[in-house]
Design an enzyme around this catalytic site. Sequence first.
Site, short mmCIF file in Angstrom:
data_model
loop_
_atom_site.label_atom_id
_atom_site.label_comp_id
_atom_site.label_asym_id
_atom_site.label_seq_id
_atom_site.Cartn_x
_atom_site.Cartn_y
_atom_site.Cartn_z
N HIS A 1 12.21 2.81 -8.80
CA HIS A 1 13.21 3.34 -7.70
C HIS A 1 14.49 4.13 -8.62
CE1 HIS A 1 11.91 -0.50 -5.36
NE2 HIS A 1 11.54 0.65 -4.53
N LYS B 1 10.74 -8.26 8.72
CA LYS B 1 9.97 -9.24 7.46
C LYS B 1 10.80 -9.78 6.53
CE LYS B 1 9.17 -5.45 4.40
NZ LYS B 1 8.33 -4.76 3.42
N ARG C 1 3.68 6.91 -5.20
CA ARG C 1 3.18 6.50 -6.50
C ARG C 1 1.65 6.87 -6.56
NH1 ARG C 1 5.40 0.62 -5.18
NH2 ARG C 1 4.74 1.62 -3.26
N SER D 1 7.83 -3.39 -6.11
CA SER D 1 8.60 -4.64 -6.03
C SER D 1 7.77 -6.07 -5.48
CB SER D 1 9.73 -4.34 -4.78
OG SER D 1 10.63 -3.35 -5.23
#
Length: 158
Positions: free
Chosen positions: A18, A42, A91, A129
């Site tokens: 990030h 979430k 990514r 993450s």
Amino acid sequence: MNNIAIYPGSFDPITNGHIDLVRRASKIFDKVIVGITQNISKPSFLGIDDRIMSATIALQEIKNIEVLKFDKLLVDFANEHNASVILRGLRAVSDFEYEFQLSGMNKHLNNNIETLFMTPAEQYANISSSLVREILLLGGDISTFVPNSVEDLLKNSI
Ligand code: ADP
């Protein structure tokens, strides 16, 4: 007119990937707002205040950024801050489908805001993450994936 981009995400936690993306974007835009979601759908590992604090510390040497939380529609958050660009990271091909859908939905919601995709440097392309959290909980070394300040915070959170 200022060129402002919003980089939204849960940043649970912020990683070196990030940070690489924000650093690159900060050279292109007048201002980059890192928008941290409150995660209404979430549950998060770190609370919103810890995610805000760790991102603020991790990004402190980049001057034209701001770290803010938000709990509304992304396009409304962007509008409120005069941002014309939503920035997302890609990514791998596996990111593409979800990101493509998300950008399409956001275009329907507000056709004046463009989504731009950026890729991190190669050495950060495998960092996520969720994997950082998993490695942490299993007692592995996360020091190459997150800054020291984030590593300390994460270790104190388990
Ligand atoms: P979300 O919960 O919205 O997926 P994340 O906090 O996981 O948010 O990620 C925010 C954005 O950063 C997403 O666009 C994601 O693809 C991107 N991203 C995540 N990890 C990396 C990385 N290692 N390099 C570059 N971009 C990344």
